[in-house]
Design an enzyme around this catalytic site. Structure first.
Site, PDB file in Angstrom:
ATOM      1  N   ILE A 245       0.812  -1.161  -0.022  1.00 12.12           N
ATOM      2  CA  ILE A 245      -0.146   0.087   0.097  1.00 12.12           C
ATOM      3  C   ILE A 245       1.091   1.036   0.061  1.00 12.12           C
ATOM      4  O   ILE A 245       1.353   1.669   1.046  1.00 12.12           O
ATOM      5  CB  ILE A 245      -0.933  -0.039   1.184  1.00 12.12           C
ATOM      6  CG1 ILE A 245      -1.836  -1.178   1.245  1.00 12.12           C
ATOM      7  CG2 ILE A 245      -1.982   1.232   1.212  1.00 12.12           C
ATOM      8  CD1 ILE A 245      -2.863  -1.458   2.340  1.00 12.12           C
ATOM      9  N   PRO A 246       1.058   1.845  -1.129  1.00  9.90           N
ATOM     10  CA  PRO A 246       2.183   2.871  -1.207  1.00  9.90           C
ATOM     11  C   PRO A 246       2.018   4.262  -0.528  1.00  9.90           C
ATOM     12  O   PRO A 246       2.122   5.032  -1.305  1.00  9.90           O
ATOM     13  CB  PRO A 246       2.509   2.832  -2.877  1.00  9.90           C
ATOM     14  CG  PRO A 246       1.301   2.664  -3.442  1.00  9.90           C
ATOM     15  CD  PRO A 246       0.271   1.644  -2.260  1.00  9.90           C
ATOM     16  N   CYS A 247       1.995   4.105   0.504  1.00 14.78           N
ATOM     17  CA  CYS A 247       1.888   5.549   1.317  1.00 14.78           C
ATOM     18  C   CYS A 247       3.070   6.325   1.084  1.00 14.78           C
ATOM     19  O   CYS A 247       3.303   7.528   1.096  1.00 14.78           O
ATOM     20  CB  CYS A 247       1.682   5.361   2.804  1.00 14.78           C
ATOM     21  SG  CYS A 247       3.035   4.328   3.588  1.00 14.78           S
ATOM     22  N   HIS A 248       4.192   5.592   0.648  1.00 17.85           N
ATOM     23  CA  HIS A 248       5.416   6.460   0.191  1.00 17.85           C
ATOM     24  C   HIS A 248       5.651   7.395  -0.985  1.00 17.85           C
ATOM     25  O   HIS A 248       6.277   8.123  -1.155  1.00 17.85           O
ATOM     26  CB  HIS A 248       6.591   5.421  -0.094  1.00 17.85           C
ATOM     27  CG  HIS A 248       6.482   4.447  -1.094  1.00 17.85           C
ATOM     28  ND1 HIS A 248       5.826   3.188  -0.852  1.00 17.85           N
ATOM     29  CD2 HIS A 248       6.688   4.695  -2.329  1.00 17.85           C
ATOM     30  CE1 HIS A 248       5.757   2.535  -1.987  1.00 17.85           C
ATOM     31  NE2 HIS A 248       6.158   3.505  -2.916  1.00 17.85           N
ATOM     32  N   ARG A 249       4.456   7.094  -1.740  1.00 15.10           N
ATOM     33  CA  ARG A 249       4.111   7.871  -2.950  1.00 15.10           C
ATOM     34  C   ARG A 249       3.168   9.319  -2.737  1.00 15.10           C
ATOM     35  O   ARG A 249       3.086   9.880  -3.540  1.00 15.10           O
ATOM     36  CB  ARG A 249       3.342   7.230  -3.832  1.00 15.10           C
ATOM     37  CG  ARG A 249       4.070   5.908  -4.473  1.00 15.10           C
ATOM     38  CD  ARG A 249       3.427   5.103  -5.376  1.00 15.10           C
ATOM     39  NE  ARG A 249       4.052   3.864  -5.695  1.00 15.10           N
ATOM     40  CZ  ARG A 249       3.453   2.678  -6.296  1.00 15.10           C
ATOM     41  NH1 ARG A 249       2.383   2.612  -6.522  1.00 15.10           N
ATOM     42  NH2 ARG A 249       4.498   1.737  -6.469  1.00 15.10           N
TER      43      ARG A 249
END
Length: 279
Positions: A245-249
């Protein structure tokens, strides 16, 4: 404009205080709107814009948190908890937990005692990572420095679950993301537990293409809560599945990388790694 914002803030603060004091009576929208001195229609929109959720959903969250504290007392029955929370019976308590927590009141009370969780440790380009799964899917994925602490953090979520250090096919599929083999990602299943608002935010994150960046404000607009950037940030901060779940984006509107549960340096490295893959 500033004056209107200040007036609206005071109205919402007054409404929240009213709800916290009276949630056991499960007050209706009309009653709360009358208390703050606006029409029900206007109050519904105003509260949703400021709080990120509807008044009804906010009452449910307050009721749920109170019910959870009661359920942690071993001698309290589900019927007693329902009545003490202001609900008409155990069926409404059950529906409340299922819709928000993703588990029944009994499962919460038992701390996941019927849940079997496999977990394993692996190496990634960004340090060691722990991945855990139930029979339904990946429930936890986190970068870590010390394996003992990583396991303790996982067990805090489901203290009474049965844990086995074992890698399964679900975990193997998930870890393929670090091998630049994207074909297995269609086989990745997630088993998430969160509020509807959190799930909506996490679902929105899954739609951000690799190599792309967006802002908290943009996510808020995508889920039709344009004034809920702060609430979006809180939901992103509780993401239980790193990288998949790409919260880094998600970065700040100023262009700064911003915070990250597993460190802003790691976040910067991940963003750069994804960009290099596309190039």
């Amino acid at each position: 404009m500033i004056e209107n914002s200040h007036i609206n803030y005071r109205r919402i603060a007054k409404a929240i205080d009213f709800i916290k004091r009276n949630f056991k009576e499960q007050p209706h929208l009309n009653e709360i709107a009358e208390f703050v001195g606006v029409s029900p229609f206007h109050f519904q929109r105003l509260f949703s814009d400021w709080a990120g959720v509807s008044p009804k959903k906010f009452i449910q969250y307050i009721s749920l948190e109170y019910a959870k504290t009661l359920l942690q007392e071993q001698r309290v029955s589900l019927l007693d908890v329902a009545h003490e929370t202001g609900l008409s019976g155990t069926s409404r308590l059950h529906d409340l937990f299922i819709s928000i927590e993703g588990m029944t009141p009994g499962e919460f009370k038992n701390g996941g005692s019927n849940l079997v969780i496999n977990y394993s440790f692996a190496e990634s380009p960004f340090g060691r990572i722990m991945v855990a799964s139930t029979m339904k899917g990946i429930c936890h994925m986190a970068f870590f420095e010390h394996s003992e602490q990583a396991l303790l953090d996982l067990k805090k979520r489901f203290p009474n679950a049965k844990y086995f250090q074992a890698i399964d096919q679900l975990q193997q599929n998930a870890l393929q993301i670090f091998q630049k083999d994207w074909t297995a990602l269609t086989e990745v299943k997630l088993h998430l537990n969160g509020t509807p608002f959190q799930l909506k935010v996490w679902e929105s994150l899954l739609k951000i293409p690799m190599g792309n960046l967006t802002t908290y404000g943009y996510i808020a607009k995508k889920i039709n809560k344009p004034k809920a950037s702060r609430a979006v940030g809180t939901a992103i901060g509780k993401n239980p599945v790193a990288f998949l779940i790409p919260c880094h984006r998600v970065i700040q509107a100023s262009g700064q990388v911003g915070g990250y549960m597993w460190g802003s340096t790691r976040k910067t490295a991940i963003i750069g790694w994804e960009s290099s893959i596309l190039e």
